[in-house]
Design an enzyme around this catalytic site. Structure first.
Site, PDB file in Angstrom:
ATOM      1  N   THR A  24       0.823  -1.223   0.000  1.00  0.00           N
ATOM      2  CA  THR A  24       0.000   0.000   0.000  1.00  0.00           C
ATOM      3  C   THR A  24       0.848   1.260   0.000  1.00  0.00           C
ATOM      4  OG1 THR A  24      -1.758  -1.115   1.194  1.00  0.00           O
ATOM      5  CG2 THR A  24      -1.731   1.276   1.339  1.00  0.00           C
ATOM      6  N   THR A  99       1.686  -4.659   4.218  1.00  0.00           N
ATOM      7  CA  THR A  99       1.502  -5.058   5.619  1.00  0.00           C
ATOM      8  C   THR A  99       0.883  -6.453   5.746  1.00  0.00           C
ATOM      9  OG1 THR A  99      -0.659  -3.990   5.698  1.00  0.00           O
ATOM     10  CG2 THR A  99       1.236  -2.693   6.432  1.00  0.00           C
ATOM     11  N   ASP A 100       0.120  -6.878   4.729  1.00  0.00           N
ATOM     12  CA  ASP A 100      -0.648  -8.129   4.879  1.00  0.00           C
ATOM     13  C   ASP A 100       0.224  -9.331   5.252  1.00  0.00           C
ATOM     14  OD1 ASP A 100      -2.977  -6.818   4.402  1.00  0.00           O
ATOM     15  OD2 ASP A 100      -3.158  -7.418   2.301  1.00  0.00           O
ATOM     16  N   GLN A 287      -4.028 -20.832  18.780  1.00  0.00           N
ATOM     17  CA  GLN A 287      -4.820 -19.812  18.063  1.00  0.00           C
ATOM     18  C   GLN A 287      -4.828 -18.492  18.836  1.00  0.00           C
ATOM     19  OE1 GLN A 287      -8.774 -21.297  17.204  1.00  0.00           O
ATOM     20  NE2 GLN A 287      -7.969 -23.165  16.280  1.00  0.00           N
TER      21      GLN A 287
HETATM   22  N1  ASP Z   1      -2.624  -5.458   0.411  1.00  0.00           N
HETATM   23  C1  ASP Z   1      -1.547  -4.607   0.854  1.00  0.00           C
HETATM   24  C2  ASP Z   1      -0.278  -5.409   0.874  1.00  0.00           C
HETATM   25  O1  ASP Z   1      -0.058  -6.149   1.788  1.00  0.00           O
HETATM   26  C3  ASP Z   1      -1.850  -4.040   2.189  1.00  0.00           C
HETATM   27  C4  ASP Z   1      -0.779  -3.127   2.740  1.00  0.00           C
HETATM   28  O2  ASP Z   1       0.270  -2.908   2.226  1.00  0.00           O
HETATM   29  O3  ASP Z   1      -1.041  -2.546   3.807  1.00  0.00           O
HETATM   30  O4  ASP Z   1       0.519  -5.319  -0.033  1.00  0.00           O
END
Ligand code: ASP
Length: 354
Positions: A24, A99-100, A287
């Protein structure tokens, strides 16, 4: 692969290589309104402050920046290759990453980069750099400051970390817990390594000590034949069997309840026994976000010990699944793989046995 290289600052006390993989951080809206990654050259224009930092700064970009949902084994190899090739020339590395799956990549790199004694800081953003309220600028600038922080010529950080929203976390302990606030990452089972306020406050007691004699040894044999079995009340025998009977699979992360408990129905235990007898390695991970697996504490986990399910202690699922890929790819002897799964390789779990 052809990497794009941009020099941002030619002079500075420390040198940092930014590795831009996508995410992102550098996305813009495409014609249909979805966010898609774009080239880093344009990103630099959005953060003119970079040129004012007293850091020698270079950016190397993946030829085609990606959404981190598409990250895989080849990308981890590419990242570690870039680090290996540039290790002698730079004091530190900042990896811009979506971030994912950042926690998976940070965990994997902490295993692959054996003998690391320089900072590798993963960061990214919840909002693209072009948005007025974006967290991208702060995250990048603080990550660069942390990466270049040093004491008597030695880096303060000598490990793989995630920096996000004022917190520096051990990479192999980090998890993305939130998708709609800036405070996306935490490391519930390990203390924060540093907090960025007016000053950057390092938690020295929690940092991996610097070893100036350490030699980087990149290990990049990985094996993707692993899976995750997340149990839930009501899970059927059919579904457990379909996961555990896949002949390709060599390692299974079993996501159990609470402190490592599973249903103890005969059919479930039988499925696990068959899988183990068939040569699969099963690692029990909770979990729950905090706490640890203690096999044998309850009746419902006692059997797991007896049948040879390994305890993952307080490891995260992200660190467990990448550790399995790493060990299955790089260690030939299965007993050695099993042994290494139960103790810490890169600070990902409390040391359990050696
Ligand atoms: N979908 C994005 C990724 O992980 C989300 C992000 O960067 O926050 O590349």
């Amino acid at each position: 692969m052809k990497y794009k290289i941009v020099n941002i600052n030619d002079t500075g006390v420390r040198s940092v290589l930014i590795i831009y993989t996508g995410g992102t951080f550098g996305m813009i809206q495409d014609a249909s309104g979805s966010l898609a990654p774009f080239n880093f050259g344009k990103v630099v224009d959005r953060v003119p402050e970079l040129r004012q930092l007293d850091i020698k700064l270079t950016v190397i970009s993946f030829p085609k920046p990606i959404d981190s949902s598409n990250i895989g084994i080849q990308d981890w190899k590419d990242m570690s290759y870039i680090i290996e090739e540039n290790y002698a020339q730079y004091d530190a590395f900042v990896i811009l990453h979506g971030t994912d799956t950042m926690a998976y990549s940070a965990s994997m790199l902490s295993y692959m980069l054996e003998g690391l004694n320089k900072p590798i800081i993963f960061t990214g953003a919840q909002m693209p750099i072009g948005s007025i309220r974006s967290d991208a600028r702060e995250n990048l600038i603080a990550a660069l400051e942390i990466a270049s922080a040093h004491n008597n010529g030695n880096p303060i950080i000598s490990e793989v970390c995630v920096y996000f929203n004022y917190l520096l976390l051990r990479g192999s302990r980090s998890q993305k817990l939130r998708s709609s606030t800036f405070a996306a990452f935490e490391s519930e089972n390990y203390p924060v390594l540093a907090e960025a306020g007016i000053e950057i406050e390092f938690n020295y007691a929690a940092l991996k000590p610097h070893d100036e004699n350490a030699q980087l040894n990149v290990i990049n044999n990985l094996d993707a034949n692993v899976t995750i079995l997340k149990i839930f009340p009501g899970i059927t025998e059919h579904s457990v069997k379909s996961i555990l009977s896949d002949p390709q699979i060599k390692g299974v992360v079993l996501e159990s309840f609470g402190s490592g408990n599973t249903m103890n129905f005969d059919w479930f235990i039988d499925c696990l026994i068959k899988a183990i007898e068939g040569g699969k390695i099963i690692l029990n991970v909770s979990q729950c976000i905090g706490g640890e697996v203690e096999q044998g504490r309850y009746e419902t986990s006692k059997k797991l010990n007896e049948i040879g399910v390994l305890s993952g202690g307080d490891i995260t699922t992200e660190a467990a699944v990448t550790k399995m890929m790493f060990l299955l790819g790089s260690v030939e002897d299965v007993n050695e793989v099993k042994k290494k799964l139960t103790y810490s390789l890169a600070g990902e779990m409390d040391m359990m046995e050696e």
